[in-house]
Motif scaffolding. Structure first.
Motif, PDB file in Angstrom:
ATOM      1  N   LEU A   1       0.820  -1.214   0.000  1.00  0.00           N
ATOM      2  CA  LEU A   1       0.000   0.000   0.000  1.00  0.00           C
ATOM      3  C   LEU A   1       0.852   1.262   0.000  1.00  0.00           C
ATOM      4  N   VAL A   2       1.933   1.256   0.769  1.00  0.00           N
ATOM      5  CA  VAL A   2       2.834   2.420   0.809  1.00  0.00           C
ATOM      6  C   VAL A   2       3.495   2.617  -0.556  1.00  0.00           C
TER       7      VAL A   2
ATOM      8  N   PRO B   1      -3.035  10.170  -9.957  1.00  0.00           N
ATOM      9  CA  PRO B   1      -4.011   9.152  -9.558  1.00  0.00           C
ATOM     10  C   PRO B   1      -4.497   8.350 -10.758  1.00  0.00           C
TER      11      PRO B   1
ATOM     12  N   LEU C   1       1.434   6.540  -7.018  1.00  0.00           N
ATOM     13  CA  LEU C   1       0.285   7.356  -7.413  1.00  0.00           C
ATOM     14  C   LEU C   1       0.502   8.830  -7.107  1.00  0.00           C
ATOM     15  N   LEU C   2       1.171   9.150  -6.010  1.00  0.00           N
ATOM     16  CA  LEU C   2       1.478  10.554  -5.709  1.00  0.00           C
ATOM     17  C   LEU C   2       2.469  11.127  -6.723  1.00  0.00           C
TER      18      LEU C   2
ATOM     19  N   ARG D   1       2.375   1.628  -3.527  1.00  0.00           N
ATOM     20  CA  ARG D   1       1.360   2.094  -4.483  1.00  0.00           C
ATOM     21  C   ARG D   1       1.042   3.570  -4.259  1.00  0.00           C
ATOM     22  N   ARG D   2       0.949   3.989  -3.014  1.00  0.00           N
ATOM     23  CA  ARG D   2       0.637   5.400  -2.703  1.00  0.00           C
ATOM     24  C   ARG D   2       1.751   6.312  -3.217  1.00  0.00           C
ATOM     25  N   ARG D   3       3.006   5.913  -3.023  1.00  0.00           N
ATOM     26  CA  ARG D   3       4.138   6.718  -3.522  1.00  0.00           C
ATOM     27  C   ARG D   3       4.081   6.852  -5.043  1.00  0.00           C
TER      28      ARG D   3
END
Length: 180
Positions: free
Chosen positions: A72-73, A84, A79-80, A75-77
């Motif tokens: 999750l971390v 998105p 996407l940021l 993927r978030r990096r």
């Protein structure tokens, strides 16, 4: 504390297998999509296609993690950084910009050496423009000197970086590429 850092750089893509970056649209009866081309007809990869491919590849790497929190971390990096998913595109913008992938070197069959790479002042000018965009003054100076040296080349003349490609006949030296 939120720190922003601007990073500029070039990365080079070497196709190890044939590539076919399509336009994403085609007409009736097309089996394959037309290839993306620049204004001069050279194959190119538009920045949006390149950015999407890099983003997808990195997201797949994130999914390889066995730890759910790490996944999750990661993927978030991504996407940021890359923006998105399409459904959430209005929420925030990508943190990076990419330029089109332009052709610089073209593989050509050689009578000696089997394959070699060829280029032209026109193609090298793409590289020059990109080096200017990232303020790479060291490489700009080297490329400027190279372009000045090749600007005086006449038709039926070539600059080679190795004599191993040359064929001697009747006291003259030739390079044979693609049977020419």
């Amino acid at each position: 504390m939120n720190q922003q850092q601007e990073v500029r750089g070039l990365f080079f893509i070497e196709a190890l297998t044939p590539m076919h970056p399509g336009l994403g649209k085609g007409g009736e009866g097309f089996v394959d999509l037309p290839v993306q081309r620049d204004e001069f007809g050279f194959p190119t990869i538009w920045a949006s296609s390149l950015k999407g491919a890099v983003k997808s590849s990195l997201l797949l790497e994130c999914d390889n993690s066995s730890n759910e929190i790490e996944r999750l971390v990661c993927r978030r990096r991504i996407l940021l950084t890359f923006g998105p998913d399409t459904g959430e595109a209005s929420e925030y913008a990508s943190a990076i910009s990419m330029l089109d992938a332009r052709l610089i070197l073209i593989p050509a069959r050689s009578l000696k050496g089997v394959w070699t790479y060829v280029t032209s002042p026109h193609l090298l000018n793409y590289l020059f423009t990109y080096l200017e965009a990232i303020n790479d003054n060291n490489r700009l100076g080297i490329l400027r000197n190279l372009l000045n040296n090749v600007s005086s080349i006449t038709k039926k003349t070539a600059v080679v970086n190795t004599n191993g490609l040359l064929i001697e006949s009747s006291g003259k030296r030739y390079i044979v590429l693609n049977e020419l």
